[in-house]
Scaffold this motif. Structure first.
Motif, PDB file in Angstrom:
ATOM      1  N   ILE A 193     -44.376  -1.222  10.676  1.00 39.79           N
ATOM      2  CA  ILE A 193     -43.392  -2.170  11.199  1.00 39.79           C
ATOM      3  C   ILE A 193     -43.252  -3.357  10.245  1.00 39.79           C
ATOM      4  CG2 ILE A 193     -42.913  -3.794  13.080  1.00 39.79           C
ATOM      5  CD1 ILE A 193     -44.279  -1.739  14.955  1.00 39.79           C
ATOM      6  N   PHE A 194     -44.376  -3.869   9.753  1.00 39.45           N
ATOM      7  CA  PHE A 194     -44.333  -4.973   8.785  1.00 39.45           C
ATOM      8  C   PHE A 194     -43.583  -4.541   7.538  1.00 39.45           C
ATOM      9  CE2 PHE A 194     -46.059  -7.346   5.179  1.00 39.45           C
ATOM     10  CZ  PHE A 194     -45.890  -8.646   5.607  1.00 39.45           C
ATOM     11  N   ASP A 195     -43.886  -3.352   7.044  1.00 41.03           N
ATOM     12  CA  ASP A 195     -43.221  -2.820   5.854  1.00 41.03           C
ATOM     13  C   ASP A 195     -41.711  -2.708   6.086  1.00 41.03           C
ATOM     14  OD1 ASP A 195     -43.337  -1.468   3.170  1.00 41.03           O
ATOM     15  OD2 ASP A 195     -42.509   0.179   4.360  1.00 41.03           O
ATOM     16  N   ALA A 196     -41.323  -2.195   7.235  1.00 43.80           N
ATOM     17  CA  ALA A 196     -39.896  -2.043   7.542  1.00 43.80           C
ATOM     18  C   ALA A 196     -39.207  -3.407   7.621  1.00 43.80           C
ATOM     19  CB  ALA A 196     -39.725  -1.287   8.856  1.00 43.80           C
ATOM     20  N   ARG A 197     -39.886  -4.398   8.169  1.00 40.03           N
ATOM     21  CA  ARG A 197     -39.292  -5.735   8.269  1.00 40.03           C
ATOM     22  C   ARG A 197     -39.146  -6.379   6.899  1.00 40.03           C
ATOM     23  NH1 ARG A 197     -42.292  -7.755  13.786  1.00 40.03           N
ATOM     24  NH2 ARG A 197     -40.996  -6.520  15.176  1.00 40.03           N
ATOM     25  N   VAL A 198     -40.133  -6.211   6.033  1.00 41.93           N
ATOM     26  CA  VAL A 198     -40.030  -6.759   4.670  1.00 41.93           C
ATOM     27  C   VAL A 198     -38.883  -6.089   3.933  1.00 41.93           C
ATOM     28  CG1 VAL A 198     -41.173  -6.963   2.423  1.00 41.93           C
ATOM     29  CG2 VAL A 198     -42.444  -7.469   4.519  1.00 41.93           C
TER      30      VAL A 198
END
Length: 91
Positions: A77-82
């Motif tokens: 999720i963090f990766d997708a948001r970045v």
């Protein structure tokens, strides 16, 4: 980036190096975590906004009680948001 971090009290250090006609911009958090971005000469305001938005989601991640602070970030999720922030500001 380390030398630049000690010469200013700003978190966004701007362009700290150039590699193969691309620029390396750096952002240093209060905890001395470094975010680095390799780009082709984007406007400073755009890069700063990118880093500020990434920093915001990074802080939210750290506030999660299930996050281990001394390990790599593996959250999809963090990766997708970045990546979403990157598309918004950098493409």
């Amino acid at each position: 980036a380390d030398k630049a971090a000690w010469t200013t009290n700003h978190m966004y250090l701007k362009v700290v190096d150039k590699v193969n006609q691309q620029e390396v911009s750096t952002f240093v958090t209060a905890g001395n975590i470094k975010f680095m971005l390799l780009h082709n000469g984007k406007n400073d305001d755009v890069v700063k906004s990118f880093f500020n938005d990434v920093y915001e989601i990074y802080v939210k991640l750290l506030m999660n009680p299930f996050t281990q602070h001394d390990s790599p970030i593996t959250s999809k999720i963090f990766d997708a948001r970045v990546r979403s922030i990157g598309r918004r500001y950098l493409f």
